[in-house]
Design a protein around this motif. Structure first.
Motif, PDB file in Angstrom:
ATOM      1  N   CYS A  33     -19.235  -1.430  -6.362  1.00 43.12           N
ATOM      2  CA  CYS A  33     -18.194  -0.403  -6.429  1.00 43.12           C
ATOM      3  C   CYS A  33     -17.668  -0.080  -5.035  1.00 43.12           C
ATOM      4  O   CYS A  33     -18.438   0.225  -4.127  1.00 43.12           O
ATOM      5  N   PHE A  34     -16.356  -0.134  -4.878  1.00 48.11           N
ATOM      6  CA  PHE A  34     -15.804   0.096  -3.536  1.00 48.11           C
ATOM      7  C   PHE A  34     -15.918   1.539  -3.076  1.00 48.11           C
ATOM      8  O   PHE A  34     -15.802   1.826  -1.890  1.00 48.11           O
ATOM      9  N   TRP A  35     -16.165   2.481  -3.977  1.00 47.29           N
ATOM     10  CA  TRP A  35     -16.380   3.865  -3.551  1.00 47.29           C
ATOM     11  C   TRP A  35     -17.617   3.949  -2.643  1.00 47.29           C
ATOM     12  O   TRP A  35     -17.606   4.627  -1.621  1.00 47.29           O
ATOM     13  N   CYS A  36     -18.678   3.263  -3.055  1.00 45.60           N
ATOM     14  CA  CYS A  36     -19.929   3.254  -2.266  1.00 45.60           C
ATOM     15  C   CYS A  36     -19.710   2.527  -0.939  1.00 45.60           C
ATOM     16  O   CYS A  36     -20.093   3.025   0.126  1.00 45.60           O
ATOM     17  N   GLU A  38     -17.020   1.861   0.767  1.00 40.61           N
ATOM     18  CA  GLU A  38     -16.127   2.568   1.668  1.00 40.61           C
ATOM     19  C   GLU A  38     -16.876   3.672   2.413  1.00 40.61           C
ATOM     20  O   GLU A  38     -16.778   3.803   3.636  1.00 40.61           O
ATOM     21  N   ALA A  39     -17.648   4.469   1.676  1.00 38.55           N
ATOM     22  CA  ALA A  39     -18.378   5.588   2.275  1.00 38.55           C
ATOM     23  C   ALA A  39     -19.367   5.107   3.332  1.00 38.55           C
ATOM     24  O   ALA A  39     -19.532   5.736   4.380  1.00 38.55           O
ATOM     25  N   VAL A  40     -20.014   3.974   3.066  1.00 40.19           N
ATOM     26  CA  VAL A  40     -20.984   3.406   4.009  1.00 40.19           C
ATOM     27  C   VAL A  40     -20.299   2.965   5.298  1.00 40.19           C
ATOM     28  O   VAL A  40     -20.685   3.366   6.400  1.00 40.19           O
ATOM     29  N   PHE A  41     -19.273   2.158   5.186  1.00 37.67           N
ATOM     30  CA  PHE A  41     -18.645   1.564   6.374  1.00 37.67           C
ATOM     31  C   PHE A  41     -17.807   2.565   7.168  1.00 37.67           C
ATOM     32  O   PHE A  41     -17.628   2.401   8.377  1.00 37.67           O
ATOM     33  N   GLN A  42     -17.312   3.614   6.522  1.00 35.23           N
ATOM     34  CA  GLN A  42     -16.562   4.651   7.239  1.00 35.23           C
ATOM     35  C   GLN A  42     -17.420   5.324   8.306  1.00 35.23           C
ATOM     36  O   GLN A  42     -16.903   5.855   9.280  1.00 35.23           O
ATOM     37  N   LYS A 175     -18.580  15.406  -7.151  1.00 33.66           N
ATOM     38  CA  LYS A 175     -18.618  14.758  -8.474  1.00 33.66           C
ATOM     39  C   LYS A 175     -19.987  14.111  -8.711  1.00 33.66           C
ATOM     40  O   LYS A 175     -20.633  13.647  -7.772  1.00 33.66           O
ATOM     41  N   PRO A 176     -20.431  14.059  -9.979  1.00 26.62           N
ATOM     42  CA  PRO A 176     -21.764  13.531 -10.292  1.00 26.62           C
ATOM     43  C   PRO A 176     -22.019  12.129  -9.735  1.00 26.62           C
ATOM     44  O   PRO A 176     -23.108  11.869  -9.200  1.00 26.62           O
ATOM     45  N   TYR A 177     -21.034  11.223  -9.825  1.00 31.10           N
ATOM     46  CA  TYR A 177     -21.247   9.854  -9.330  1.00 31.10           C
ATOM     47  C   TYR A 177     -21.539   9.870  -7.834  1.00 31.10           C
ATOM     48  O   TYR A 177     -22.403   9.139  -7.353  1.00 31.10           O
ATOM     49  N   CYS A 178     -20.818  10.704  -7.112  1.00 30.82           N
ATOM     50  CA  CYS A 178     -21.010  10.780  -5.664  1.00 30.82           C
ATOM     51  C   CYS A 178     -22.403  11.305  -5.324  1.00 30.82           C
ATOM     52  O   CYS A 178     -23.073  10.801  -4.423  1.00 30.82           O
ATOM     53  N   VAL A 181     -25.170   8.544  -7.001  1.00 26.87           N
ATOM     54  CA  VAL A 181     -25.150   7.138  -6.592  1.00 26.87           C
ATOM     55  C   VAL A 181     -24.847   6.956  -5.104  1.00 26.87           C
ATOM     56  O   VAL A 181     -25.575   6.272  -4.383  1.00 26.87           O
ATOM     57  N   ILE A 182     -23.776   7.585  -4.641  1.00 26.19           N
ATOM     58  CA  ILE A 182     -23.336   7.343  -3.261  1.00 26.19           C
ATOM     59  C   ILE A 182     -24.204   8.088  -2.245  1.00 26.19           C
ATOM     60  O   ILE A 182     -24.618   7.517  -1.231  1.00 26.19           O
ATOM     61  N   LEU A 183     -24.501   9.354  -2.506  1.00 22.33           N
ATOM     62  CA  LEU A 183     -25.254  10.160  -1.544  1.00 22.33           C
ATOM     63  C   LEU A 183     -26.630   9.579  -1.219  1.00 22.33           C
ATOM     64  O   LEU A 183     -27.000   9.476  -0.044  1.00 22.33           O
TER      65      LEU A 183
END
Length: 199
Positions: A33-36, A38-42, A175-178, A181-183
Motif C-alpha cells: 500500500c502506497f500510504w504506508c 509514502e509515510a516511511v520515505f517522507q 483514521k483506524p488504518y493509519c 497499520v501505518i503507525l
C-alpha cells in the motif's frame, strides 16, 4: 551600476538553484500500500518529495478503482525525489527492503493482488546494478529466510495517484488504518533507522 550588480546576483542565485535541483534524483518503489510507503520515505533525511502513484501497467491514466481490480497491471508505487549527497540509493533500498516483506508474491499482509507486488523501477543502469547486487546478497545470505521475489524493472510511465492519496498519513493520522497499520510501521522504523530520520 547597482542594477547590473543586482542582475548578476539574481543570475548567480538562479544558477545555484538550478545546480541544486540538477543534483536531485528519483527512485521508484512498489512495496504494498502506497500510504504506508509514502509515510516511511517522507521521514528520511535527504528525501525532498514523495508522490504516490501507479506504474508498470498497460492502461493510460488509470484510476485507483481500476488499479484495485488488479487487471491494469499497475503496482501501487511511490516516486521518491532525493539528494544523493545526503542519502545514497543503496540506503533507500535498505529502507525499502526492511519495511515490507519482499518474499511474498503479489501480497503484503492483508493486501493481496498484483498491485501490491514488491518491485523496484530503476531509472538508470547504476540503479539497476545496485538493486540487482543488493537482491543477490540478500538471497545469498538468506537474509529473510526465504527467497526475495522483488521484481527489478526499468521505469515506465508513472501516473500520479488521486490527490486524496497524497500525504495520506500526515493528513489522516486519526483514521483506524493509519493507527493500526501505518503507525506501528513508523514506530519500528524509528528504532531501526533513527540516524536516517529527519528531526
Amino acid at each position: 551600476m547597482k542594477t547590473i550588480v543586482l542582475m548578476v546576483m539574481v543570475l548567480l542565485s538562479a544558477g545555484s538553484v538550478g545546480a541544486q535541483s540538477a543534483k536531485l534524483q528519483k527512485a521508484t518503489f512498489g512495496n504494498g500500500c502506497f500510504w504506508c510507503s509514502e509515510a516511511v520515505f517522507q521521514r528520511l533525511k535527504g528525501v525532498t518529495a514523495v508522490r504516490s502513484g501507479y506504474e508498470g501497467g498497460a492502461v493510460v491514466n488509470p484510476t485507483y478503482e481500476q488499479v484495485c481490480t488488479g487487471t491494469t497491471g499497475h503496482a501501487e508505487v511511490i516516486e521518491v525525489t532525493y539528494d544523493p549527497a545526503k542519502i545514497k540509493y543503496d540506503e533507500l533500498l535498505e529502507v525499502f527492503w526492511k519495511t515490507h516483506d519482499p518474499t511474498t508474491l503479489n501480497r503484503q499482509g492483508a493486501d493481496i493482488g498484483t498491485q501490491y507486488r514488491s518491485v523496484i523501477f530503476y531509472h538508470n543502469n547504476e540503479q539497476k546494478a545496485v538493486a540487482e547486487k543488493y537482491k543477490k546478497e540478500l538471497n545469498d545470505t538468506r537474509a529473510f529466510g526465504k527467497p526475495v521475489v522483488t521484481a527489478i524493472e526499468k521505469a515506465s510511465a508513472f501516473y500520479v495517484a488521486e490527490s486524496y492519496h497524497q500525504n495520506y498519513f500526515n493528513l489522516n493520522g486519526e483514521k483506524p488504518y493509519c493507527k493500526l497499520v501505518i503507525l506501528p510501521k513508523l514506530d519500528k522504523m524509528e528504532k531501526v533507522f533513527k540516524a536516517k530520520l529527519k528531526h
